[in-house]
Design a protein around this motif. Structure first.
Motif, short mmCIF file in Angstrom:
data_model
loop_
_atom_site.label_atom_id
_atom_site.label_comp_id
_atom_site.label_asym_id
_atom_site.label_seq_id
_atom_site.Cartn_x
_atom_site.Cartn_y
_atom_site.Cartn_z
N THR A 272 1.83 11.05 -3.58
CA THR A 272 3.28 10.98 -3.44
C THR A 272 3.71 11.32 -2.01
OG1 THR A 272 3.40 11.74 -5.72
CG2 THR A 272 5.44 11.74 -4.49
N VAL A 273 3.10 12.38 -1.49
CA VAL A 273 3.42 12.77 -0.11
C VAL A 273 3.00 11.67 0.87
CG1 VAL A 273 2.78 14.38 1.73
CG2 VAL A 273 3.39 15.26 -0.50
N ALA A 274 1.86 11.03 0.61
CA ALA A 274 1.39 9.97 1.51
C ALA A 274 2.45 8.90 1.70
CB ALA A 274 0.10 9.36 0.96
N GLY A 275 3.15 8.58 0.63
CA GLY A 275 4.18 7.55 0.74
C GLY A 275 5.51 8.10 1.21
N ALA A 276 5.85 9.30 0.70
CA ALA A 276 7.20 9.81 0.96
C ALA A 276 7.37 10.36 2.38
CB ALA A 276 7.54 10.89 -0.06
N ALA A 277 6.28 10.79 2.99
CA ALA A 277 6.41 11.48 4.28
C ALA A 277 7.01 10.57 5.36
CB ALA A 277 5.05 12.00 4.73
N TYR A 278 6.43 9.38 5.55
CA TYR A 278 6.87 8.54 6.67
C TYR A 278 7.27 7.12 6.26
CZ TYR A 278 4.41 12.19 9.28
OH TYR A 278 3.99 13.39 9.79
N CYS A 279 7.07 6.78 4.99
CA CYS A 279 7.23 5.37 4.62
C CYS A 279 8.48 5.06 3.82
CB CYS A 279 6.00 4.90 3.83
SG CYS A 279 4.47 5.06 4.75
N MET A 280 9.21 6.08 3.37
CA MET A 280 10.35 5.81 2.51
C MET A 280 11.55 5.24 3.27
SD MET A 280 9.75 6.43 -0.67
CE MET A 280 11.36 6.51 -1.40
N ASN A 281 11.59 5.48 4.57
CA ASN A 281 12.71 4.94 5.35
C ASN A 281 12.21 4.48 6.72
OD1 ASN A 281 15.40 4.27 5.78
ND2 ASN A 281 15.91 6.27 6.67
N LEU B 74 -1.59 13.28 5.80
CA LEU B 74 -0.95 14.41 5.13
C LEU B 74 -1.26 14.41 3.63
CD1 LEU B 74 2.64 14.73 6.64
CD2 LEU B 74 0.54 15.83 7.32
N GLY B 75 -1.17 13.22 3.02
CA GLY B 75 -1.38 13.12 1.58
C GLY B 75 -2.79 13.52 1.19
N LEU B 76 -3.78 13.05 1.97
CA LEU B 76 -5.17 13.36 1.60
C LEU B 76 -5.52 14.82 1.90
CD1 LEU B 76 -6.98 10.04 2.58
CD2 LEU B 76 -6.31 10.86 0.33
N VAL C 71 -7.72 8.52 -2.70
CA VAL C 71 -7.57 7.65 -1.53
C VAL C 71 -6.86 6.35 -1.91
CG1 VAL C 71 -8.81 6.34 0.25
CG2 VAL C 71 -9.61 8.61 -0.41
N VAL C 72 -7.31 5.75 -3.02
CA VAL C 72 -6.72 4.48 -3.46
C VAL C 72 -5.25 4.67 -3.84
CG1 VAL C 72 -6.83 2.70 -5.24
CG2 VAL C 72 -8.92 3.59 -4.26
N LEU C 73 -4.99 5.73 -4.59
CA LEU C 73 -3.61 5.97 -5.05
C LEU C 73 -2.69 6.27 -3.86
CD1 LEU C 73 -1.91 6.20 -7.67
CD2 LEU C 73 -2.30 8.67 -7.59
N SER C 74 -3.21 7.02 -2.88
CA SER C 74 -2.40 7.35 -1.70
C SER C 74 -2.05 6.09 -0.92
CB SER C 74 -3.14 8.34 -0.80
OG SER C 74 -3.39 9.54 -1.47
N LEU C 75 -3.04 5.23 -0.78
CA LEU C 75 -2.81 3.98 -0.05
C LEU C 75 -1.76 3.13 -0.78
CD1 LEU C 75 -3.98 2.73 2.50
CD2 LEU C 75 -5.67 1.56 1.11
N ALA D 265 5.93 2.80 -1.10
CA ALA D 265 7.05 3.48 -0.44
C ALA D 265 7.65 2.59 0.66
CB ALA D 265 6.59 4.81 0.14
N LEU D 266 6.78 1.89 1.39
CA LEU D 266 7.30 0.98 2.43
C LEU D 266 8.20 -0.09 1.80
CD1 LEU D 266 4.26 0.23 4.79
CD2 LEU D 266 6.33 1.51 5.34
N GLY D 267 7.75 -0.60 0.65
CA GLY D 267 8.55 -1.61 -0.04
C GLY D 267 9.89 -1.06 -0.47
#
Lengths: 254, 570
Positions: free
Chosen positions: B396-405, B438-440, B468-472, B478-480
């Motif tokens: 969740t952090v892997a996506g939310a940290a830099y990819c949500m906006n 960060l996520g990993l 690793v797979v889930l974070s990716l 999150a980018l989407g």
């Protein structure tokens, strides 16, 4: 639409925001290797024009190209342009050096290939000693210098500068003017938007005056000056500007 | 009080044409007579009222001018004015009935006053600590209205803004109490008695918030220390309130009737309830009278002290922060490999220097704390719950940290980014990589040791690979989401003003990640123990296809969207 020696070409370029027309049917042709001074009162449409020419906003009508590349093709345009916008686009948390390296990485250019030129510019602008300080601690002038170096370090064919001397002390402003002339001497084109008329008078080869979205005059600074005030001997670019943009105070000029 | 010198200057003050100076203001008009203390107070109150009214008006206009903000306010009004009161209908009407029974339930009333006090402390503390605008109003303070008026006005407007959220709930609950009591007397007494509790707590909270802000300035505490202290306080506060609430409930989930003595010895709030509800038949005790007097005194004294201190803080020169603001850092291996990796390093470096870049992860933190409730109740479950929880949290952090906006929080740098990259893909991949780091750290760094301690090596390796797979996939998804719901306008959240991602999108992402990650974690455990390979292979094919669809699809959608982004859309 393009000619080999034409760096910037605009044909009927128009931008509307709702019912407001920011730029109306603008025709421009700027030759390579010249400094083009783009003048106009606040809200005349200078920044919007610059944004259209650099692909940052889409024109509502007309077309424009830079170095033969349509401005709507940003993918190819980025190789040709460098932009210094009005507000320096820098990250506060980085140092000046890190910011310049980041800009090189964005262009997929190795820092080693541009560092000589970048550091030389920083030296000339008296910025070298502050390159390892964080940008959050920079003065407005230092941020402006960093953004200038960032815009030109990769040797673009066309450089767009929006108020480049804003916030600079007289010495730095003079150095920057000399750097702009050096850029033009290397056959690059400089599209310079500023309110500081003496700067344009000193370094521009050609001047365009935008008023209410229309290009109301274009020519060499001395041509515009000569046409001002009915050819009065002591008229300068300021007189020409005020006359062309119908400022109420124009008549008080002299 | 003397009227002071008749030449229009305050003694010791500068001649400023009537402008307030170093504590010796005139009455605000050039050439007028020096101010008496009464006229100064009158002027300060008038200026404060104008300032507060202007700030509130700006706030209202800001909300009215945005459909999204209007929707958010409507949602909050529904939640606080309808949903919560409906949930609490039984408790509130029962409380009303008990109040009107001739023998008011002082224990329950004490718990209610305790809750109101905690609320006041929180609202006051948060508004006292979060004085982001103080720097912006500094020049105004020095050149226009008096500093006291400025502090008073800001205190008023911030308290009103923070309190306004609770007004619909309070009104609805009082109506429910009235229904239960079959009359207006009980809710009226409850409202009158609650007000001093809330206001006193608000004032004390404000002072506490001011004190923390002052201490962090004086001690030149680094941003990271502040973040760590904040996290520690949040966890301690959460665990404390969790234990408090559980201690205050009986076996059926109803209120136990008395505050746990460990928190407030002597049960002063129950004693105060005895005084407040004396007209309804309660037996008042001297302690209750003393508490009431203290509360009533605390309100004006607390606010006066807060205004005085904040005035001092407004005029105080900030000591500045010279720590570690120089020194460039090169890109270390392995981030030197590609332009995207170098971009990723810069995001991580910026975060290290200013962790407030991740302020938008607040809802995730609170969500994780909520979900970690079972660990607080039963610490032994950490080894069981820990590894899968860390895996999902990390993804969740892997996506939310830099990819949500993406690009939204780089709005000020868009002219550089859009005129420097042939495709924003390099930037987006950089964000994905930074998020993965960060996520990993969380998923593998925390999850793997816990997993090794509780399960087999095969399970641990399988879970780490899945992380690793889930974070990716999480980062791509999150980018989407960020491409569909970009946010370019700056707003203040967790005391940080920047273009934060959409909170609703973030919460949806959190729950979506929990759901999808939960299925995956279950599948990992199931596959490791499975006797046949066929079923797990089919299940994993479907599952990974879904992850690839969301992750890859999100990435492609974001590249397409942002490659065409223009400043018109921002």
């Amino acid at each position: 639409m393009t000619e080999p020696s034409t760096a910037i070409l605009a044909d009927g370029l128009t931008k509307r925001y709702g019912s407001t027309t920011a730029v109306d049917d603008l025709d421009l042709a700027v030759e390579s290797g010249v400094v083009y001074g783009f003048l106009g009162p606040n809200g005349a449409g200078k920044t919007t024009t610059m944004r259209m020419l650099t692909g940052l906003v889409e024109p509502t009508g007309g077309a424009a190209s830079v170095g033969g590349t349509p401005c709507t093709n940003r993918r190819d345009l980025v190789d040709r342009v460098g932009l210094l916008p009005e507000k320096p686009p820098l990250y506060d948390e980085l140092t000046g050096r890190e910011q310049l390296q980041f800009a090189a990485d964005l262009r997929n250019v190795r820092w080693e290939t541009v560092s000589d030129r970048a550091l030389e510019l920083c030296e000339a602008l008296d910025l070298a000693e502050d390159l390892d300080r964080r940008i959050e601690g920079y003065s407005k002038g230092m941020a402006q210098k960093t953004a200038f170096v960032q815009a030109v370090q990769h040797d673009p064919a066309v450089v767009f500068l929006d108020e480049p001397t804003s916030g600079l002390d007289p010495r730095a402003a003079r150095t920057l003017r000399s750097q702009i002339l050096d850029i033009a001497a290397s056959d690059a084109t400089v599209f310079l938007s500023t309110h500081i008329l003496p700067v344009v008078e000193e370094i521009a080869d050609e001047v365009g005056v935008l008023h209410d979205g229309h290009l109301v005059a274009e020519g060499a600074p001395d041509e515009l000056t000569a046409a001002a005030q009915g050819g009065a001997n002591d008229a300068d670019l300021e007189d020409a500007f005020l006359e062309l943009t119908n400022e109420p105070d124009a008549a008080l000029g002299r | 009080m003397s009227d002071g010198p008749a030449d229009g200057r305050g003694s010791g003050g500068r001649s400023t044409g009537g402008r307030p100076t170093d504590g010796q203001p005139t009455d605000g008009r050039p050439g007028s007579r020096p101010a008496t203390w009464r006229s100064r107070i009158r002027n300060d109150v008038r200026d404060a009222r104008v300032l507060a009214r202007t700030e509130l008006r700006c706030r209202v206009r800001d909300v009215r001018g945005s459909a999204r903000k209007l929707l958010s306010v409507a949602f909050m009004a529904f939640a606080f004015g309808v949903f919560f009161p409906l949930v609490l209908w039984g408790v509130a009407t029962g409380f009303g009935r008990a109040l009107a029974s001739g023998s008011p339930p002082l224990g329950t009333a004490g718990v209610a006053f305790g809750g109101i006090a905690v609320l006041g402390l929180y609202v006051g503390g948060a508004s006292g600590f979060n004085q982001e605008a103080a720097g912006a109003v500094g020049p105004l303070v020095r050149t226009s209205i008096s500093p006291t008026a400025m502090s008073l006005g800001r205190l008023g407007s911030e308290s009103i803004q923070a309190t306004a959220v609770g007004v619909p709930t309070a009104v609805a609950l009082l109506l429910e109490v009235a229904v239960g009591a079959r009359g207006p007397v009980a809710p009226a007494l409850l409202a009158v008695a609650s007000l001093p509790v809330f206001l006193a707590a608000l004032a004390v909270g404000r002072l506490l918030g001011d004190a923390i802000r002052y201490a962090s300035e004086v001690l030149r505490v680094s941003l990271w220390t502040k973040v760590l202290v904040f996290l520690a306080v949040t966890v301690v506060g959460y665990v404390g309130s969790y234990r408090f609430v559980y201690a205050g409930l009986d076996e059926t989930g109803g209120l136990a009737g008395a505050l746990p003595p460990a928190f407030l010895p002597g049960a002063p709030l129950q004693a105060y309830a005895g005084v407040a509800f004396a007209p309804l038949g309660a037996d008042p005790r001297p302690l209750g009278g003393l508490v009431a007097a203290l509360l009533l005194a605390a309100v004006p004294l607390g606010f006066a002290a807060a205004v005085r201190w904040e005035t001092h803080l407004l005029l105080r020169e900030s000591p500045g922060d010279e720590e570690q603001t120089s020194g460039s850092r090169g890109v270390p291996w392995p981030f030197t490999a590609t332009p995207s990796a170098r971009v990723a390093w810069r995001y991580l470096l910026r975060t290290r220097r200013d962790p407030r870049m991740l302020a938008h992860l607040g809802p995730l933190l609170f969500g994780m704390l909520g979900m970690g409730a079972s660990v607080f109740r039963n610490p032994g479950s950490l080894l069981t719950v820990g590894p899968p929880a860390a895996t999902i949290a990390g993804a969740t952090v892997a996506g939310a940290a830099y990819c949500m906006n993406p690009l939204g929080d780089d709005r000020d740098q868009l002219p550089l980014l859009l005129t420097s990259t042939r495709s924003v893909a390099v930037l987006l991949r950089g964000r994905v990589l930074a998020g993965l780091v960060l996520g990993l750290l969380l998923a593998v760094g925390v999850g793997t040791p816990l997993s090794i301690a509780s399960t087999s090596v095969v399970s641990t390796l399988a879970l780490a690979g899945f992380a690793v797979v889930l974070s990716l996939a999480g980062a791509g998804t999150a980018l989407g989401i960020g491409a569909v719901l970009p946010r370019f306008e700056r707003r203040e959240y967790m005391s940080v003003e920047r273009a934060h991602p959409s909170t609703i999108a973030l919460i949806c992402y959190l729950f979506g990640g929990l759901f999808v990650g939960g299925i995956g974690v279950f599948m990992v455990a199931w596959s490791v123990d499975a006797h046949s390979l066929l079923l797990p292979a089919i299940a994993w094919t479907v599952y990974l296809a879904v992850l690839a669809l969301f992750g890859g699809g999100g990435y492609v959608a974001a590249v397409r969207k942002f490659d065409r982004l223009t400043l018109d859309e921002t």
